[in-house]
Every structure is written in structure tokens, then in C-alpha cells.
Design a protein around this motif. Structure first.
Motif, PDB file in Angstrom:
ATOM      1  N   ARG A  23       0.849  -1.190   0.000  1.00  0.00           N
ATOM      2  CA  ARG A  23       0.000   0.000   0.000  1.00  0.00           C
ATOM      3  C   ARG A  23       0.884   1.240   0.000  1.00  0.00           C
ATOM      4  N   VAL A  24       0.566   2.184  -0.891  1.00  0.00           N
ATOM      5  CA  VAL A  24       1.299   3.445  -0.955  1.00  0.00           C
ATOM      6  C   VAL A  24       0.313   4.605  -0.849  1.00  0.00           C
ATOM      7  N   VAL A  25       0.837   5.748  -0.470  1.00  0.00           N
ATOM      8  CA  VAL A  25       0.040   6.965  -0.389  1.00  0.00           C
ATOM      9  C   VAL A  25       0.735   8.035  -1.222  1.00  0.00           C
ATOM     10  N   MET A  26      -0.023   8.649  -2.132  1.00  0.00           N
ATOM     11  CA  MET A  26       0.487   9.794  -2.889  1.00  0.00           C
ATOM     12  C   MET A  26       0.001  11.037  -2.161  1.00  0.00           C
ATOM     13  N   GLY A  27       0.934  11.805  -1.611  1.00  0.00           N
ATOM     14  CA  GLY A  27       0.584  13.023  -0.886  1.00  0.00           C
ATOM     15  C   GLY A  27       0.848  14.239  -1.746  1.00  0.00           C
ATOM     16  N   LEU A  28      -0.042  15.215  -1.666  1.00  0.00           N
ATOM     17  CA  LEU A  28       0.100  16.475  -2.384  1.00  0.00           C
ATOM     18  C   LEU A  28       0.069  17.603  -1.369  1.00  0.00           C
ATOM     19  N   PHE A 123      -0.180  28.408 -11.376  1.00  0.00           N
ATOM     20  CA  PHE A 123       0.860  27.999 -10.435  1.00  0.00           C
ATOM     21  C   PHE A 123       1.803  29.146 -10.088  1.00  0.00           C
ATOM     22  N   ALA A 124       1.653  30.295 -10.756  1.00  0.00           N
ATOM     23  CA  ALA A 124       2.419  31.477 -10.360  1.00  0.00           C
ATOM     24  C   ALA A 124       2.000  31.924  -8.961  1.00  0.00           C
ATOM     25  N   GLN A 125       0.821  31.511  -8.511  1.00  0.00           N
ATOM     26  CA  GLN A 125       0.309  31.885  -7.198  1.00  0.00           C
ATOM     27  C   GLN A 125       0.487  30.768  -6.163  1.00  0.00           C
ATOM     28  N   VAL A 126       1.258  29.737  -6.541  1.00  0.00           N
ATOM     29  CA  VAL A 126       1.468  28.576  -5.668  1.00  0.00           C
ATOM     30  C   VAL A 126       2.959  28.441  -5.373  1.00  0.00           C
ATOM     31  N   GLU A 127       3.290  28.093  -4.118  1.00  0.00           N
ATOM     32  CA  GLU A 127       4.677  27.795  -3.782  1.00  0.00           C
ATOM     33  C   GLU A 127       4.724  26.559  -2.898  1.00  0.00           C
ATOM     34  N   ASN A 128       5.919  26.011  -2.758  1.00  0.00           N
ATOM     35  CA  ASN A 128       6.147  24.829  -1.913  1.00  0.00           C
ATOM     36  C   ASN A 128       5.278  23.643  -2.318  1.00  0.00           C
ATOM     37  N   ALA A 129       4.939  23.538  -3.600  1.00  0.00           N
ATOM     38  CA  ALA A 129       4.095  22.427  -4.049  1.00  0.00           C
ATOM     39  C   ALA A 129       4.954  21.193  -4.308  1.00  0.00           C
ATOM     40  N   TYR A 130       4.431  20.037  -3.903  1.00  0.00           N
ATOM     41  CA  TYR A 130       5.144  18.775  -4.090  1.00  0.00           C
ATOM     42  C   TYR A 130       4.153  17.634  -4.150  1.00  0.00           C
ATOM     43  N   CYS A 131       4.598  16.524  -4.697  1.00  0.00           N
ATOM     44  CA  CYS A 131       3.891  15.263  -4.480  1.00  0.00           C
ATOM     45  C   CYS A 131       4.932  14.298  -3.944  1.00  0.00           C
ATOM     46  N   ARG A 132       4.497  13.383  -3.122  1.00  0.00           N
ATOM     47  CA  ARG A 132       5.432  12.410  -2.544  1.00  0.00           C
ATOM     48  C   ARG A 132       4.729  11.075  -2.404  1.00  0.00           C
ATOM     49  N   LEU A 133       5.507  10.024  -2.536  1.00  0.00           N
ATOM     50  CA  LEU A 133       4.986   8.676  -2.404  1.00  0.00           C
ATOM     51  C   LEU A 133       5.482   8.106  -1.082  1.00  0.00           C
ATOM     52  N   ILE A 134       4.550   7.590  -0.290  1.00  0.00           N
ATOM     53  CA  ILE A 134       4.844   7.106   1.052  1.00  0.00           C
ATOM     54  C   ILE A 134       4.504   5.617   1.132  1.00  0.00           C
ATOM     55  N   ASN A 135       5.358   4.856   1.793  1.00  0.00           N
ATOM     56  CA  ASN A 135       5.057   3.463   2.105  1.00  0.00           C
ATOM     57  C   ASN A 135       4.078   3.480   3.278  1.00  0.00           C
ATOM     58  N   GLU A 141       8.782   8.009   3.537  1.00  0.00           N
ATOM     59  CA  GLU A 141       8.710   8.562   2.191  1.00  0.00           C
ATOM     60  C   GLU A 141       9.631   7.769   1.271  1.00  0.00           C
ATOM     61  N   VAL A 142       9.098   7.316   0.142  1.00  0.00           N
ATOM     62  CA  VAL A 142       9.868   6.558  -0.836  1.00  0.00           C
ATOM     63  C   VAL A 142      10.446   7.504  -1.890  1.00  0.00           C
ATOM     64  N   ALA A 143       9.622   8.457  -2.349  1.00  0.00           N
ATOM     65  CA  ALA A 143      10.061   9.383  -3.390  1.00  0.00           C
ATOM     66  C   ALA A 143       9.313  10.698  -3.260  1.00  0.00           C
ATOM     67  N   ARG A 144       9.954  11.770  -3.713  1.00  0.00           N
ATOM     68  CA  ARG A 144       9.361  13.113  -3.678  1.00  0.00           C
ATOM     69  C   ARG A 144       9.641  13.797  -5.004  1.00  0.00           C
ATOM     70  N   PHE A 145       8.651  14.551  -5.471  1.00  0.00           N
ATOM     71  CA  PHE A 145       8.778  15.270  -6.728  1.00  0.00           C
ATOM     72  C   PHE A 145       8.300  16.697  -6.499  1.00  0.00           C
ATOM     73  N   ASN A 146       9.187  17.657  -6.738  1.00  0.00           N
ATOM     74  CA  ASN A 146       8.879  19.069  -6.524  1.00  0.00           C
ATOM     75  C   ASN A 146       8.009  19.584  -7.670  1.00  0.00           C
ATOM     76  N   LEU A 147       6.846  20.177  -7.342  1.00  0.00           N
ATOM     77  CA  LEU A 147       5.925  20.698  -8.349  1.00  0.00           C
ATOM     78  C   LEU A 147       5.970  22.219  -8.436  1.00  0.00           C
ATOM     79  N   SER A 148       6.847  22.845  -7.675  1.00  0.00           N
ATOM     80  CA  SER A 148       6.827  24.308  -7.575  1.00  0.00           C
ATOM     81  C   SER A 148       7.523  25.020  -8.723  1.00  0.00           C
ATOM     82  N   VAL A 149       7.262  24.579  -9.931  1.00  0.00           N
ATOM     83  CA  VAL A 149       7.725  25.332 -11.088  1.00  0.00           C
ATOM     84  C   VAL A 149       6.622  26.335 -11.369  1.00  0.00           C
ATOM     85  N   GLN A 150       6.876  27.575 -10.987  1.00  0.00           N
ATOM     86  CA  GLN A 150       5.827  28.573 -11.129  1.00  0.00           C
ATOM     87  C   GLN A 150       5.660  28.947 -12.591  1.00  0.00           C
ATOM     88  N   GLY A 151       4.425  29.245 -12.963  1.00  0.00           N
ATOM     89  CA  GLY A 151       4.136  29.613 -14.342  1.00  0.00           C
ATOM     90  C   GLY A 151       2.651  29.835 -14.528  1.00  0.00           C
TER      91      GLY A 151
END
Length: 194
Positions: A23-28, A123-135, A141-151
């Protein structure tokens, strides 16, 4: 030890976790950008409603089911959404989608995770955004992906979990898009299914 994923990177979940994952959890998570107040003081944050969704696809790349804030559980019960967070306020994950990998039906080849700005802000109005996969078994945390590319994009195809030679893998897609819900992203998602 979590892996910081780069756009386009693929990993084996079991290998990164060091054991078979059931079982994994994708966190946003995200925060609204703080506006500058008078002379740079007293700024405030506007509420931004980002929505995590996931679409389950079969071996012919047809959508079988979707989990999002209007349907919090897949029909087979293997995927569950924590519920809608409309502000991004607070620490940690703002929304979570849990996947019981061992219970995902055999005809599901891939599960694609998306994030959309339901309120339409970019996303220009969003910061510190990420998704992460958790066991889910140990909370690590197994993996993390930074989503904070503003635009100017209002959505992003975050990642895909997929079966390959009998094991689950993760592909960090990180492709920007536009749209208020996952529906708007389906044509873009199709490119990443093979």
C-alpha cells in the motif's frame, strides 16, 4: 532514504522502499504565495484550491475509473482519496490518495496522478508544491517530486504508477497543463501511457 525525483525519471517502488510494497500513499502539498502588503509588510495569502486526482487505465490505455474530490473511492475499493482541501493551509500533505497495490485489479495497467487548480489560479500563485509517495506500512517517504515550477499553467500531470514485468514502478511526469479537473488533461495524459 527518499529519492528526489527529476522530471521524466522512473524508479522501481520495491527497490527504492527496500521491500515489496502493498500500500502506498500519494501526498500532495502546497501553499499560496504570500502577497506583499503595504511597504512589504502585512501581506496575506489567498486561498488556492488544488485538487489531486488519479485515473486508472487498462492495458489499451482506456480510462477505467477515476478518484477525485467528487468520487473519493475507486469502484473496486483499491484507491481512496482523503478528501478535498480548499486552501492549502497547514503543514504536511494537503490531500492524499492511498493505493492498495495488491488489490488493484489485474486489468489496471497504470494509475496517473494529476493536480488541478479548481479555482483557476495559475501555479504562479502557488509555492512549496510537491507530491510524494509514502510506504503506508511504515510511513516512510519513498520518493518526492517538486511541483513548484511557477508559471501560467493551472494543472500538472504529476506522476504515473505502472506495472512492468510484475512489479510497480513510478514515472515522474511533471508536465504542465491547463484545466480545472482531470478531464481537461486526458488528451495530454494519453501521450504518457505507453
Amino acid at each position: 532514504m527518499s529519492v528526489n525525483l527529476q522530471k521524466g525519471q522512473k524508479i522501481s517502488l520495491d527497490k527504492e522502499a527496500g521491500s515489496a510494497l502493498s500500500r502506498v500513499v500519494m501526498g500532495l502539498g502546497w501553499d499560496a504565495v504570500k502577497s506583499k502588503g503595504f511597504f512589504g509588510f502585512g501581506g496575506s495569502r489567498a486561498d488556492i484550491d488544488l485538487d489531486a486526482s488519479c485515473v486508472l487505465f487498462d492495458t489499451n490505455n482506456r480510462p477505467l475509473d477515476v478518484v477525485w474530490f467528487r468520487q473519493l473511492k475507486s469502484r473496486d475499493g483499491s484507491v481512496n482519496h482523503s478528501g478535498d482541501n480548499r486552501t492549502g493551509a497547514g503543514d504536511g500533505d494537503d490531500e492524499q490518495i492511498s493505493v492498495a497495490l495488491s488489490q488493484v485489479p489485474a486489468d489496471v495497467k497504470s494509475i496517473v496522478f494529476t493536480v488541478n487548480s479548481f479555482t483557476g489560479q495559475s501555479f504562479a500563485q502557488v509555492e512549496n508544491a510537491y507530491c510524494r509517495l509514502i510506504n503506508a506500512a511504515d510511513g516512510k517517504e519513498v520518493a518526492r517530486f517538486n511541483l513548484s515550477v511557477q508559471g501560467n499553467h493551472s494543472a500538472q500531470i504529476m506522476a504515473k504508477l505502472y506495472r512492468h514485468n510484475g512489479e510497480w514502478k513510478m514515472h515522474a511526469i511533471g508536465e504542465n497543463g491547463t484545466g480545472r479537473t482531470f478531464d481537461d488533461l486526458l488528451p495530454q495524459i494519453a501521450v504518457h501511457l505507453n
